[in-house]
Motif scaffolding. Structure first.
Motif, PDB file in Angstrom:
ATOM      1  N   GLY A 134       0.820  -1.266  -0.142  1.00 43.31           N
ATOM      2  CA  GLY A 134       0.100   0.079   0.089  1.00 43.31           C
ATOM      3  C   GLY A 134       0.774   1.284  -0.037  1.00 43.31           C
ATOM      4  N   TYR A 135       1.997   1.057   0.474  1.00 40.33           N
ATOM      5  CA  TYR A 135       2.941   2.366   0.490  1.00 40.33           C
ATOM      6  C   TYR A 135       3.544   2.653  -0.886  1.00 40.33           C
ATOM      7  CZ  TYR A 135       2.783   2.998   5.225  1.00 40.33           C
ATOM      8  OH  TYR A 135       2.434   3.343   6.499  1.00 40.33           O
ATOM      9  N   ASN A 136       3.569   1.562  -1.624  1.00 39.77           N
ATOM     10  CA  ASN A 136       4.068   1.799  -3.138  1.00 39.77           C
ATOM     11  C   ASN A 136       3.341   0.738  -4.026  1.00 39.77           C
ATOM     12  OD1 ASN A 136       5.507   2.731  -5.419  1.00 39.77           O
ATOM     13  ND2 ASN A 136       7.152   1.233  -4.941  1.00 39.77           N
ATOM     14  N   PRO A 137       2.149   1.101  -4.455  1.00 38.65           N
ATOM     15  CA  PRO A 137       1.088   0.414  -5.052  1.00 38.65           C
ATOM     16  C   PRO A 137       1.328   0.473  -6.620  1.00 38.65           C
ATOM     17  CG  PRO A 137      -0.207   2.036  -4.495  1.00 38.65           C
ATOM     18  CD  PRO A 137       1.211   2.370  -3.860  1.00 38.65           C
ATOM     19  N   THR A 138       2.315   1.254  -7.181  1.00 36.11           N
ATOM     20  CA  THR A 138       2.288   1.412  -8.699  1.00 36.11           C
ATOM     21  C   THR A 138       2.924   0.292  -9.143  1.00 36.11           C
ATOM     22  OG1 THR A 138       4.744   2.341  -8.074  1.00 36.11           O
ATOM     23  CG2 THR A 138       3.000   4.056  -8.202  1.00 36.11           C
ATOM     24  N   ILE A 139       2.431   0.208 -10.538  1.00 30.46           N
ATOM     25  CA  ILE A 139       2.567  -0.798 -11.197  1.00 30.46           C
ATOM     26  C   ILE A 139       3.841  -0.370 -12.454  1.00 30.46           C
ATOM     27  CG2 ILE A 139       1.918  -2.411 -12.921  1.00 30.46           C
ATOM     28  CD1 ILE A 139      -1.053  -2.435 -11.529  1.00 30.46           C
ATOM     29  N   GLU A 140       4.869  -0.335 -11.871  1.00 29.87           N
ATOM     30  CA  GLU A 140       6.105   0.129 -12.721  1.00 29.87           C
ATOM     31  C   GLU A 140       7.287  -0.582 -12.557  1.00 29.87           C
ATOM     32  OE1 GLU A 140       7.796   3.856 -10.302  1.00 29.87           O
ATOM     33  OE2 GLU A 140       6.129   4.266 -11.342  1.00 29.87           O
ATOM     34  N   GLY A 141       8.326  -0.910 -13.449  1.00 30.16           N
ATOM     35  CA  GLY A 141       9.356  -1.392 -13.382  1.00 30.16           C
ATOM     36  C   GLY A 141       9.597  -3.198 -13.526  1.00 30.16           C
ATOM     37  N   LEU A 142      10.453  -3.521 -14.206  1.00 22.36           N
ATOM     38  CA  LEU A 142      10.649  -4.636 -14.611  1.00 22.36           C
ATOM     39  C   LEU A 142       9.543  -5.195 -15.757  1.00 22.36           C
ATOM     40  CD1 LEU A 142      12.222  -6.401 -11.339  1.00 22.36           C
ATOM     41  CD2 LEU A 142      13.421  -5.594 -13.366  1.00 22.36           C
ATOM     42  N   GLU A 143       8.953  -6.171 -15.490  1.00 20.25           N
ATOM     43  CA  GLU A 143       8.145  -6.777 -16.130  1.00 20.25           C
ATOM     44  C   GLU A 143       6.504  -6.828 -15.402  1.00 20.25           C
ATOM     45  OE1 GLU A 143       8.713 -11.074 -16.804  1.00 20.25           O
ATOM     46  OE2 GLU A 143      10.493 -10.519 -17.951  1.00 20.25           O
ATOM     47  N   LYS A 144       6.338  -5.561 -14.715  1.00 18.44           N
ATOM     48  CA  LYS A 144       4.916  -5.477 -14.182  1.00 18.44           C
ATOM     49  C   LYS A 144       4.022  -5.005 -15.002  1.00 18.44           C
ATOM     50  CE  LYS A 144       6.791  -4.753  -9.565  1.00 18.44           C
ATOM     51  NZ  LYS A 144       6.842  -3.788  -8.277  1.00 18.44           N
ATOM     52  N   TYR A 145       4.457  -4.138 -16.068  1.00 20.68           N
ATOM     53  CA  TYR A 145       3.622  -3.605 -17.114  1.00 20.68           C
ATOM     54  C   TYR A 145       3.205  -4.685 -17.952  1.00 20.68           C
ATOM     55  CZ  TYR A 145       5.355   1.024 -16.231  1.00 20.68           C
ATOM     56  OH  TYR A 145       5.797   2.154 -15.789  1.00 20.68           O
ATOM     57  N   MET A 146       3.715  -5.900 -18.209  1.00 19.74           N
ATOM     58  CA  MET A 146       3.547  -6.836 -19.104  1.00 19.74           C
ATOM     59  C   MET A 146       2.557  -7.834 -18.244  1.00 19.74           C
ATOM     60  SD  MET A 146       5.673  -9.821 -20.585  1.00 19.74           S
ATOM     61  CE  MET A 146       6.054 -10.882 -19.130  1.00 19.74           C
ATOM     62  N   ASP A 147       2.969  -8.028 -17.122  1.00 20.28           N
ATOM     63  CA  ASP A 147       1.964  -9.048 -16.082  1.00 20.28           C
ATOM     64  C   ASP A 147       0.746  -8.295 -15.992  1.00 20.28           C
ATOM     65  OD1 ASP A 147       4.220 -10.560 -15.730  1.00 20.28           O
ATOM     66  OD2 ASP A 147       4.728  -9.581 -13.765  1.00 20.28           O
ATOM     67  N   TRP A 148       0.558  -7.045 -15.696  1.00 19.20           N
ATOM     68  CA  TRP A 148      -0.717  -6.381 -15.604  1.00 19.20           C
ATOM     69  C   TRP A 148      -1.361  -6.346 -17.001  1.00 19.20           C
ATOM     70  CZ3 TRP A 148      -2.263  -0.703 -15.441  1.00 19.20           C
ATOM     71  CH2 TRP A 148      -3.593  -0.480 -15.173  1.00 19.20           C
ATOM     72  N   GLY A 149      -0.801  -6.245 -18.164  1.00 20.90           N
ATOM     73  CA  GLY A 149      -1.412  -6.185 -19.332  1.00 20.90           C
ATOM     74  C   GLY A 149      -1.949  -7.473 -19.918  1.00 20.90           C
ATOM     75  N   PHE A 150      -1.271  -8.549 -19.526  1.00 18.78           N
ATOM     76  CA  PHE A 150      -1.679  -9.769 -19.612  1.00 18.78           C
ATOM     77  C   PHE A 150      -2.932 -10.151 -18.792  1.00 18.78           C
ATOM     78  CE2 PHE A 150       2.131 -12.346 -20.945  1.00 18.78           C
ATOM     79  CZ  PHE A 150       2.418 -11.681 -22.336  1.00 18.78           C
ATOM     80  N   ILE A 151      -2.949  -9.927 -17.711  1.00 16.61           N
ATOM     81  CA  ILE A 151      -4.244  -9.965 -16.993  1.00 16.61           C
ATOM     82  C   ILE A 151      -5.469  -9.179 -17.240  1.00 16.61           C
ATOM     83  CG2 ILE A 151      -5.237  -9.395 -14.434  1.00 16.61           C
ATOM     84  CD1 ILE A 151      -2.503 -10.319 -13.516  1.00 16.61           C
ATOM     85  N   ASN A 152      -4.968  -7.928 -17.829  1.00 17.00           N
ATOM     86  CA  ASN A 152      -6.171  -7.103 -18.142  1.00 17.00           C
ATOM     87  C   ASN A 152      -6.780  -7.909 -19.628  1.00 17.00           C
ATOM     88  OD1 ASN A 152      -6.618  -5.320 -16.215  1.00 17.00           O
ATOM     89  ND2 ASN A 152      -4.717  -3.927 -16.722  1.00 17.00           N
ATOM     90  N   SER A 153      -5.784  -8.222 -20.329  1.00 23.42           N
ATOM     91  CA  SER A 153      -6.010  -8.805 -21.818  1.00 23.42           C
ATOM     92  C   SER A 153      -6.970  -9.898 -21.527  1.00 23.42           C
ATOM     93  CB  SER A 153      -4.759  -9.081 -22.470  1.00 23.42           C
ATOM     94  OG  SER A 153      -5.113  -9.534 -23.726  1.00 23.42           O
ATOM     95  N   MET A 177      -1.495  -7.938 -26.287  1.00 20.68           N
ATOM     96  CA  MET A 177      -1.481  -6.442 -26.124  1.00 20.68           C
ATOM     97  C   MET A 177      -0.634  -5.666 -26.974  1.00 20.68           C
ATOM     98  SD  MET A 177      -0.198  -6.714 -22.531  1.00 20.68           S
ATOM     99  CE  MET A 177       1.224  -7.281 -22.298  1.00 20.68           C
ATOM    100  N   TRP A 178       0.595  -6.469 -27.112  1.00 21.22           N
ATOM    101  CA  TRP A 178       1.902  -5.720 -28.241  1.00 21.22           C
ATOM    102  C   TRP A 178       1.396  -6.103 -29.554  1.00 21.22           C
ATOM    103  CZ3 TRP A 178       3.436  -2.606 -24.560  1.00 21.22           C
ATOM    104  CH2 TRP A 178       3.817  -3.134 -23.303  1.00 21.22           C
ATOM    105  N   TYR A 179       1.087  -7.175 -29.895  1.00 22.45           N
ATOM    106  CA  TYR A 179       0.987  -7.494 -31.208  1.00 22.45           C
ATOM    107  C   TYR A 179      -0.483  -7.486 -31.541  1.00 22.45           C
ATOM    108  CZ  TYR A 179       2.308 -10.004 -35.416  1.00 22.45           C
ATOM    109  OH  TYR A 179       2.684 -10.282 -36.735  1.00 22.45           O
ATOM    110  N   SER A 180      -1.164  -6.645 -32.034  1.00 16.13           N
ATOM    111  CA  SER A 180      -2.570  -6.690 -32.190  1.00 16.13           C
ATOM    112  C   SER A 180      -2.964  -7.668 -33.333  1.00 16.13           C
ATOM    113  CB  SER A 180      -2.964  -5.184 -32.730  1.00 16.13           C
ATOM    114  OG  SER A 180      -4.340  -5.225 -33.041  1.00 16.13           O
ATOM    115  N   GLY A 181      -4.188  -8.283 -32.992  1.00 14.04           N
ATOM    116  CA  GLY A 181      -4.500  -9.258 -33.823  1.00 14.04           C
ATOM    117  C   GLY A 181      -4.025 -10.644 -33.808  1.00 14.04           C
ATOM    118  N   SER A 182      -3.207 -10.916 -32.835  1.00 15.15           N
ATOM    119  CA  SER A 182      -2.735 -12.081 -32.449  1.00 15.15           C
ATOM    120  C   SER A 182      -2.930 -12.395 -30.992  1.00 15.15           C
ATOM    121  CB  SER A 182      -1.299 -12.252 -32.880  1.00 15.15           C
ATOM    122  OG  SER A 182      -0.968 -11.936 -34.034  1.00 15.15           O
ATOM    123  N   PRO A 183      -2.910 -13.815 -30.860  1.00 15.53           N
ATOM    124  CA  PRO A 183      -3.348 -14.128 -29.305  1.00 15.53           C
ATOM    125  C   PRO A 183      -1.720 -14.087 -28.753  1.00 15.53           C
ATOM    126  CG  PRO A 183      -2.968 -16.281 -30.699  1.00 15.53           C
ATOM    127  CD  PRO A 183      -2.883 -15.000 -31.706  1.00 15.53           C
TER     128      PRO A 183
END
Length: 188
Positions: free
Chosen positions: A123-142, A154-160
């Motif tokens: 809770g003191y640093n809930p940001t989603i930044e650094g390393l592979e966190k963007y990719m992890d969060w992006g996969f979950i949202n996808s 999310m990176w290669y539109s139209g492909s799984p």
């Protein structure tokens, strides 16, 4: 900070309920363990429900939705307890559960305390930044936006997604069934 405890409690309760899904079968596999293998039942239940959902959704037999997750969980629960009563293991299960109930309650209290403490730290640093966190969060949202598996990349539109993502899918299942935003569940 303490107003966020509702999310922590909901997350814990969701995982707790998943733990009961496969517990009767896990108990017979780990009957020599003091806690009857209860500590493994959460992982086994989550993995089993997610795998069934993944396979059926990949063949487009069911959608990736809360209803599908709930239905698979309910069918697993019915199967487990049907197995208990059909094989007449109910008395053995009940007796073993009476002996281990305080240990199981203790394990749940420890799990809730650790989850709460770690969530307090995050809770003191809930940001989603650094390393592979963007990719992890992006996969979950996808996955959360997908109707069927495999989800869109999310990176290669139209492909799984062409990456191993079963662990992400487990958390997407928990996120979808708990009805908490992925920005919050990512930190949980």
């Amino acid at each position: 900070m303490f107003s966020d405890f509702q999310y922590i409690f909901t997350w814990w309760l969701t995982i707790l309920l998943f733990g009961f899904l496969a517990f009767p079968l896990i108990q017979f596999a780990f009957h020599k363990f003091i806690d009857l293998g209860y500590i493994f039942s959460k992982t086994a239940s989550l993995a089993l429900v997610t795998f069934i959902l993944f396979v059926l959704s990949s063949f487009k037999l069911i959608t990736f939705s809360s209803t599908s997750i709930f239905t698979i969980g309910l069918l697993l629960l019915v199967f487990d307890y049907w197995y208990l009563f059909k094989k007449n293991h109910y008395k053995q299960f009940a007796n073993s559960l009476k002996k281990a109930k305080y240990l199981i309650i203790g394990e749940e209290i420890i799990f809730l305390l650790i989850l709460t403490a770690w969530s307090f730290v995050r809770g003191y640093n809930p940001t989603i930044e650094g390393l592979e966190k963007y990719m992890d969060w992006g996969f979950i949202n996808s996955m959360l936006r997908s109707t069927y598996m495999p989800p869109a990349d999310m990176w290669y539109s139209g492909s799984p997604i062409n990456y191993y993502y079963f662990g992400h899918l487990i958390f997407a299942v928990l996120t979808k069934i708990s009805n908490i935003s992925s920005a919050i569940t990512y930190n949980l």
